[in-house]
Design a protein around this motif. Structure first.
Motif, mmCIF file in Angstrom:
data_model
loop_
_atom_site.group_PDB
_atom_site.id
_atom_site.type_symbol
_atom_site.label_atom_id
_atom_site.label_comp_id
_atom_site.label_asym_id
_atom_site.label_seq_id
_atom_site.Cartn_x
_atom_site.Cartn_y
_atom_site.Cartn_z
ATOM 1 N N UNK A 113 0.815 -1.213 0.000
ATOM 2 C CA UNK A 113 0.000 0.000 0.000
ATOM 3 C C UNK A 113 0.849 1.263 0.000
ATOM 4 N N UNK A 114 2.011 1.185 0.623
ATOM 5 C CA UNK A 114 2.844 2.379 0.717
ATOM 6 C C UNK A 114 3.948 2.167 1.720
ATOM 7 N N UNK A 115 4.325 3.242 2.390
ATOM 8 C CA UNK A 115 5.417 3.195 3.354
ATOM 9 C C UNK A 115 4.910 3.700 4.689
ATOM 10 N N UNK A 116 5.269 2.987 5.772
ATOM 11 C CA UNK A 116 4.859 3.385 7.119
ATOM 12 C C UNK A 116 5.987 4.165 7.799
ATOM 13 N N UNK A 117 5.662 5.282 8.339
ATOM 14 C CA UNK A 117 6.598 6.090 9.124
ATOM 15 C C UNK A 117 7.907 6.361 8.399
ATOM 16 N N UNK A 118 7.844 6.460 7.085
ATOM 17 C CA UNK A 118 9.024 6.851 6.343
ATOM 18 C C UNK A 118 10.063 5.777 6.121
ATOM 19 N N UNK A 119 9.840 4.546 6.601
ATOM 20 C CA UNK A 119 10.865 3.532 6.387
ATOM 21 C C UNK A 119 10.293 2.192 5.937
ATOM 22 N N UNK A 120 9.436 1.571 6.744
ATOM 23 C CA UNK A 120 8.942 0.228 6.446
ATOM 24 C C UNK A 120 7.817 0.248 5.417
ATOM 25 N N UNK A 121 7.851 -0.742 4.509
ATOM 26 C CA UNK A 121 6.722 -0.922 3.591
ATOM 27 C C UNK A 121 5.500 -1.320 4.387
ATOM 28 N N UNK A 122 4.312 -0.906 3.931
ATOM 29 C CA UNK A 122 3.066 -1.345 4.562
ATOM 30 C C UNK A 122 2.189 -1.994 3.503
ATOM 31 N N UNK A 123 1.327 -2.892 3.962
ATOM 32 C CA UNK A 123 0.469 -3.600 3.022
ATOM 33 C C UNK A 123 -0.779 -4.126 3.688
ATOM 34 N N UNK A 124 -1.616 -4.800 2.887
ATOM 35 C CA UNK A 124 -2.822 -5.423 3.425
ATOM 36 C C UNK A 124 -2.931 -6.837 2.895
ATOM 37 N N UNK A 125 -3.457 -7.720 3.729
ATOM 38 C CA UNK A 125 -3.616 -9.121 3.351
ATOM 39 C C UNK A 125 -4.758 -9.246 2.354
ATOM 40 N N UNK A 126 -4.472 -9.867 1.210
ATOM 41 C CA UNK A 126 -5.535 -10.068 0.224
ATOM 42 C C UNK A 126 -5.899 -11.542 0.063
ATOM 43 N N UNK A 127 -5.030 -12.425 0.553
ATOM 44 C CA UNK A 127 -5.328 -13.852 0.418
ATOM 45 C C UNK A 127 -4.564 -14.630 1.482
ATOM 46 N N UNK A 128 -5.208 -15.645 2.008
ATOM 47 C CA UNK A 128 -4.568 -16.542 2.976
ATOM 48 C C UNK A 128 -4.321 -17.873 2.278
ATOM 49 N N UNK A 129 -3.044 -18.209 2.098
ATOM 50 C CA UNK A 129 -2.680 -19.417 1.357
ATOM 51 C C UNK A 129 -2.715 -20.664 2.233
ATOM 52 N N UNK A 130 -2.307 -20.511 3.486
ATOM 53 C CA UNK A 130 -2.190 -21.682 4.361
ATOM 54 C C UNK A 130 -2.414 -21.257 5.800
#
Length: 706
Positions: A113-130
């Motif tokens: 989704x973007x970057x959190x607090x200027x350093x870490x990548x951020x994202x969202x779960x779209x699928x659960x594989x296992x």
């Protein structure tokens, strides 16, 4: 090249645009007869997260679609981090609102989704594989019409709702095992049913059994495995001895802890002309007794590692093998995989090496304490008892110190934190906490095993055979920058931080702080900036050891990757060049094996730590009111941890800092009083009183004595 690789390479082409299954069938010119096999392969690759099917039923690879595949490490506050399958990708922060029903350790796909607090990548779960948590262990909380189970694992964010008809007779406060019947959804807890009642909380043995169930650790070996092992002959066939290098005339010893039962490594040393020595490292040949893909092998592969809980060992192999047939017991003929390494004794330079299948005989079973007494304290009684090997021990010490010095000169990191061992009585109650000292005896074996693992990895790398490496990545740049900023407060600086940092730069800092008041704090923060070592089929080196090639070869009785490596080396020794079919089979097999072994290793480490930590808290029961001089060992936003002289940690909660209002400064790892200016930082000595011991919460609360 396998069909999987062909599909992946096709999709990695820059000109590739996501195609439907029908379009892929056409592109690969798949016949009607092979259509079903191809479609099944696409389904399997999608389940494995290698490819992704879009909402328009088109297939592509995750990296070309702004997606990352990996495992979710969830925090007790709800958020988590995706740890990517691709070790070269950075971790992805997942906000609690973007977890979308995923639980701790689930294998997932996340969209960046973007970057959190200027350093870490951020994202969202779209699928659960296992799904990782088919069962959960916790405390049962009863209600009139239903129940809840509060998980022991703080990583599992939700309590488990239990319908009344699925409580299985569990009552308030009992420790139970729950099977998940419905996974969590937005604003809805997971549901489950009680499948096992372990007993009342606090009953003897229930605590360790709960840990075993929590981590889904293996129990007894299946009956079919036991029958298989019973039929393994104890005598070594004469023809097997005949075809091997006979090393029974070479003097060699095992050196282990006093209570060790499985001995998988022995060492020998011979002085050669020209100030050279030949070091021999002889490792139990487990592969001879465990044929690949046998029922015994499949069980060992699933376990992947032996697990050393505070009161028991859960072995990877049945006792007949681990403590008998494979174990290098003295005065018996034993089969081994031997690595000879020739060194220049003056410089510690490795001059030559050689691998072989061997038959050996151990002359003595030595312990770390005995070797220390002979080499450090010159115990004359022991020296007389082992007079036939004392010269070899002294020669080993000389070689060990030389190659150890070379290793640290290359930049290998040396964290020398004190360790402890919990002593239990016959009822499993902790009666003492013993410090574990590392002497020249432990260092001697450590150096020789590192040297062997290094030689093996380098040889197999240049032979270009499929292999399992032990890798340790370079820390994230952001973590190193944070570390550099922190140690700057003490007048230290990491060189080369703007380029690719070499471990030598960090080792230089460790050397500078040695003996200084801030040594412990700098060591602690530096260690926490490191990534976790794991298994990988791609060789990316070992940052912490400052080694370009590293593997695990020396413990096949207790680690499955070592056993698999032995098989590969045997193939190389006996065939020279791997058969193409074997080469391809290993390429397909090893990635999953490396990932599985890494996961099992982390699971074992967590279980081992938790069992030890549990008994440490239990040991402190009844110590309320006792006063200790401790060292601040950890800083958190809710307070700081203090390590007591017995190496047990307790928490000073920020609410109990009553003489002032204290503000936590994360960048400097300190608490500073707003009015008084008092400072509490990592490594500071403080006097504390044991306020409360909560075994259920595994927590020791401390109060500062001002």
């Amino acid at each position: 090249m396998s069909a999987r690789e062909e599909i992946l390479n096709f999709m990695r082409n820059e000109a590739y645009k996501p195609l439907t299954a029908e379009e892929l069938l056409s592109a690969f010119e798949i016949s009607d007869q092979e259509k079903g096999i191809f479609l099944d392969l696409l389904d399997q690759m999608e389940q494995d997260g290698e490819i992704v099917q879009t909402r328009r039923n088109r297939y592509g690879i995750p990296e070309r679609m702004n997606l990352v595949v990996g495992r979710l490490e969830r925090h007790s506050k709800g958020f988590g981090f995706l740890l990517p399958d691709d070790v070269e990708k950075e971790d992805v922060y997942i906000n609690a609102g973007d977890v979308n029903g995923a639980m701790h350790n689930d294998r997932i796909i996340a969209r960046i989704k973007g970057v959190k607090s200027g350093d870490k990548l951020s994202g969202e779960v779209i699928r659960i594989l296992e799904r990782a948590n088919q069962t959960v262990v916790g405390d049962f909380e009863a209600n009139r019409n239903f129940g809840f189970v509060v998980p022991d694992d703080s990583h599992i964010y939700h309590d488990i709702f239990i319908p009344k008809h699925d409580t299985n007779g569990a009552s308030q406060g009992q420790k139970v095992v729950v099977e998940i019947t419905r996974w969590p959804e937005e604003r809805r807890n997971p549901e489950g049913k009680v499948v096992e009642i372990l007993g009342n909380r606090g009953e003897p043995g229930v605590d360790i059994e709960a840990i075993i169930r929590k981590f889904e650790l293996p129990k007894e070996f299946p009956e079919e495995v036991k029958r298989y092992v019973d039929e393994i002959p104890e005598e070594i066939p004469a023809e097997e001895i005949e075809r091997r290098s006979d090393l029974r005339d070479i003097k060699m010893v095992t050196i282990d802890g006093e209570d060790a039962k499985d001995f998988d490594d022995a060492v020998s040393i011979e002085r050669l002309e020209g100030n050279k020595v030949r070091l021999g490292v002889h490792i139990a040949d487990v592969a001879y007794y465990v044929p690949e893909d046998s029922i015994l092998d499949m069980e060992a592969r699933e376990r992947a590692t032996s697990i050393y809980l505070v009161d028991r060992v859960i072995p990877m192999l049945p006792e007949k093998l681990s403590n008998n047939l494979c174990s290098l017991r003295d005065d018996e003929d034993k089969l081994a995989m031997t690595v000879f390494m020739t060194y220049d004794l003056k410089t510690g330079e490795l001059l030559d090496h050689e691998f072989m299948e061997s038959v050996i005989e151990i002359n003595h079973r030595l312990t770390y304490d005995k070797v220390k007494e002979m080499l450090v304290n010159e115990d004359q009684e022991l020296i007389n008892e082992y007079e036939d090997f004392i010269d070899e021990l002294r020669l080993m010490e000389e070689l060990c110190l030389q190659i150890r010095e070379n290793r640290f000169n290359e930049g290998s990191l040396d964290f020398d934190f004190p360790e402890s061992r919990v002593i239990l009585d016959d009822d499993g109650k902790p009666v003492d906490i013993a410090r574990v000292e590392r002497s020249i005896a432990e260092k001697l074996i450590e150096e020789f095993m590192i040297a062997t693992n290094r030689v093996v990895a380098k040889e197999m790398f240049w032979r270009e055979v499929p292999f399992i490496y032990r890798v340790h990545e370079t820390p994230d740049q952001s973590d190193l920058e944070g570390l550099n900023e922190f140690i700057h407060n003490f007048g230290y600086h990491i060189k080369g931080i703007s380029q690719e940092t070499h471990p030598k730069s960090l080792q230089t800092v460790l050397e500078k702080v040695k003996g200084e008041q801030e040594e412990r704090i700098v060591n602690t923060v530096l260690l926490r900036s490191m990534k976790q070592a794991h298994y990988e089929v791609q060789n990316i080196g070992h940052f912490g050891l400052a080694i370009d090639y590293y593997s695990h070869f020396t413990s096949p009785i207790r680690r499955y990757p070592d056993l698999m490596i032995h098989r590969i080396i045997k193939d190389v020794i006996n065939q020279g060049i791997l058969d193409p079919n074997r080469h391809q089979a290993l390429e397909e097999k090893l990635p999953e094996l490396a990932e599985h072994s890494s996961l099992r290793e982390r699971q074992a480490e967590e279980a081992e730590y938790e069992s030890k930590d549990l008994k440490k808290v239990e040991y402190m029961e009844g110590e309320e009111g006792e006063v200790y001089e401790g060292i601040i060992s950890g800083m958190m936003s809710f307070g700081f941890f203090v390590e007591l002289p017995n190496l047990i940690e307790g928490l000073v909660h920020v609410s109990n800092l009553t003489d002032d209002y204290y503000i936590y400064h994360e960048d400097k790892q300190v608490y500073i009083g707003e009015r008084t200016g008092n400072i509490y930082r990592l490594g500071d000595s403080v006097e504390v009183e044991v306020y409360q011991v909560n075994l259920a919460e595994r927590q020791i609360d401390l109060l500062l004595r001002n």
